[in-house]
Scaffold this motif. Sequence first.
Motif, short mmCIF file in Angstrom:
data_model
loop_
_atom_site.label_atom_id
_atom_site.label_comp_id
_atom_site.label_asym_id
_atom_site.label_seq_id
_atom_site.Cartn_x
_atom_site.Cartn_y
_atom_site.Cartn_z
N MET A 223 -18.00 2.17 3.54
CA MET A 223 -16.83 1.33 3.61
C MET A 223 -16.12 1.35 2.26
SD MET A 223 -17.25 0.32 6.62
CE MET A 223 -18.66 0.42 7.66
N ILE A 224 -14.81 1.28 2.32
CA ILE A 224 -14.01 1.27 1.08
C ILE A 224 -12.87 0.26 1.20
CG2 ILE A 224 -14.48 3.67 0.43
CD1 ILE A 224 -11.69 4.39 1.60
N LEU A 225 -12.36 -0.11 0.04
CA LEU A 225 -11.07 -0.78 -0.06
C LEU A 225 -10.12 0.28 -0.57
CD1 LEU A 225 -11.74 -4.25 -1.70
CD2 LEU A 225 -10.85 -3.80 0.57
N GLY A 226 -9.16 0.64 0.25
CA GLY A 226 -8.15 1.61 -0.15
C GLY A 226 -6.96 0.88 -0.74
N TYR A 227 -6.43 1.43 -1.80
CA TYR A 227 -5.24 0.87 -2.46
C TYR A 227 -4.13 1.90 -2.42
CZ TYR A 227 -8.26 -2.81 -4.21
OH TYR A 227 -9.13 -3.86 -4.29
N ILE A 228 -2.97 1.48 -1.94
CA ILE A 228 -1.80 2.34 -1.86
C ILE A 228 -0.68 1.63 -2.62
CG2 ILE A 228 -0.17 3.53 -0.37
CD1 ILE A 228 -2.34 3.18 1.89
N THR A 229 -0.23 2.23 -3.71
CA THR A 229 0.81 1.65 -4.54
C THR A 229 2.14 2.27 -4.16
OG1 THR A 229 -0.77 1.42 -6.33
CG2 THR A 229 1.54 1.25 -6.92
N VAL A 230 3.11 1.42 -3.79
CA VAL A 230 4.42 1.88 -3.33
C VAL A 230 5.52 1.24 -4.16
CG1 VAL A 230 3.60 2.31 -0.98
CG2 VAL A 230 4.54 0.09 -1.55
N LYS A 231 6.75 1.70 -3.94
CA LYS A 231 7.88 1.22 -4.74
C LYS A 231 8.47 -0.10 -4.24
CE LYS A 231 8.90 5.38 -6.98
NZ LYS A 231 8.64 5.37 -8.35
N ASN A 232 8.36 -0.36 -2.92
CA ASN A 232 8.99 -1.57 -2.39
C ASN A 232 8.26 -2.06 -1.13
OD1 ASN A 232 10.17 -0.15 -0.05
ND2 ASN A 232 11.46 0.82 -1.59
N LYS A 233 8.58 -3.28 -0.73
CA LYS A 233 7.92 -3.90 0.43
C LYS A 233 8.27 -3.20 1.74
CE LYS A 233 6.77 -8.49 -1.08
NZ LYS A 233 6.76 -9.91 -0.75
N LYS A 234 9.48 -2.67 1.84
CA LYS A 234 9.87 -1.97 3.06
C LYS A 234 8.94 -0.78 3.31
CE LYS A 234 13.61 0.51 5.27
NZ LYS A 234 14.83 1.26 5.08
N GLN A 235 8.72 0.02 2.28
CA GLN A 235 7.82 1.16 2.41
C GLN A 235 6.39 0.69 2.68
OE1 GLN A 235 7.03 3.63 -1.07
NE2 GLN A 235 7.06 5.46 0.23
N ALA A 236 5.97 -0.40 2.06
CA ALA A 236 4.63 -0.94 2.26
C ALA A 236 4.43 -1.34 3.73
CB ALA A 236 4.39 -2.14 1.35
N LYS A 237 5.40 -2.02 4.31
CA LYS A 237 5.30 -2.43 5.71
C LYS A 237 5.27 -1.22 6.63
CE LYS A 237 7.49 -6.91 5.05
NZ LYS A 237 8.68 -7.74 5.31
N GLU A 238 6.09 -0.22 6.32
CA GLU A 238 6.14 1.01 7.12
C GLU A 238 4.79 1.73 7.09
OE1 GLU A 238 8.33 4.96 5.93
OE2 GLU A 238 9.80 3.53 6.72
N ILE A 239 4.23 1.89 5.92
CA ILE A 239 2.93 2.57 5.77
C ILE A 239 1.82 1.77 6.44
CG2 ILE A 239 1.16 3.24 4.08
CD1 ILE A 239 3.50 4.06 2.21
N THR A 240 1.82 0.47 6.25
CA THR A 240 0.79 -0.38 6.85
C THR A 240 0.82 -0.25 8.37
OG1 THR A 240 0.86 -1.91 4.99
CG2 THR A 240 -0.05 -2.75 7.06
N LYS A 241 2.00 -0.32 8.94
CA LYS A 241 2.15 -0.20 10.40
C LYS A 241 1.64 1.16 10.87
CE LYS A 241 5.51 -0.37 14.13
NZ LYS A 241 6.91 -0.35 14.51
N LEU A 242 2.01 2.21 10.19
CA LEU A 242 1.58 3.57 10.53
C LEU A 242 0.05 3.70 10.52
CD1 LEU A 242 2.41 6.60 11.01
CD2 LEU A 242 2.39 6.83 8.52
#
Length: 105
Positions: A1-20
């Motif tokens: 098990m891991i905690l993955g961290y994804i650093t993005v430029k803005n919340k819009k991209q974060a929501k898009e990636i999370t949904k995907l």
Amino acid sequence: MILGYITVKNKKQAKEITKLLLEQNLLFTANISTTKVFRKSRATGLIEKHKQTVIEGKTKSLLFVAINTLLRKNYSKNMPMLYAVPIVYMDEEQSKLLRDQTAKV
């Protein structure tokens, strides 16, 4: 098990990636947060403050490559930073739930 961290430029991209990632069962859960990050500027040598949006998600370590591949495919021009840390201990029932509800490898 891991905690993955994804650093993005803005919340819009974060929501898009999370949904995907959630739709493809590559993450079990995800948190999105925006924090202040400090770093030293190479050009001026001064300490600068920036906002940074981070997705933190629990998943199987075997899914890391699939997540990285998917992000590279969808964000080749603006690839977010991706890294993970191991989850050393986790309740057995919660661990089983995570394994059962994420993609099979």
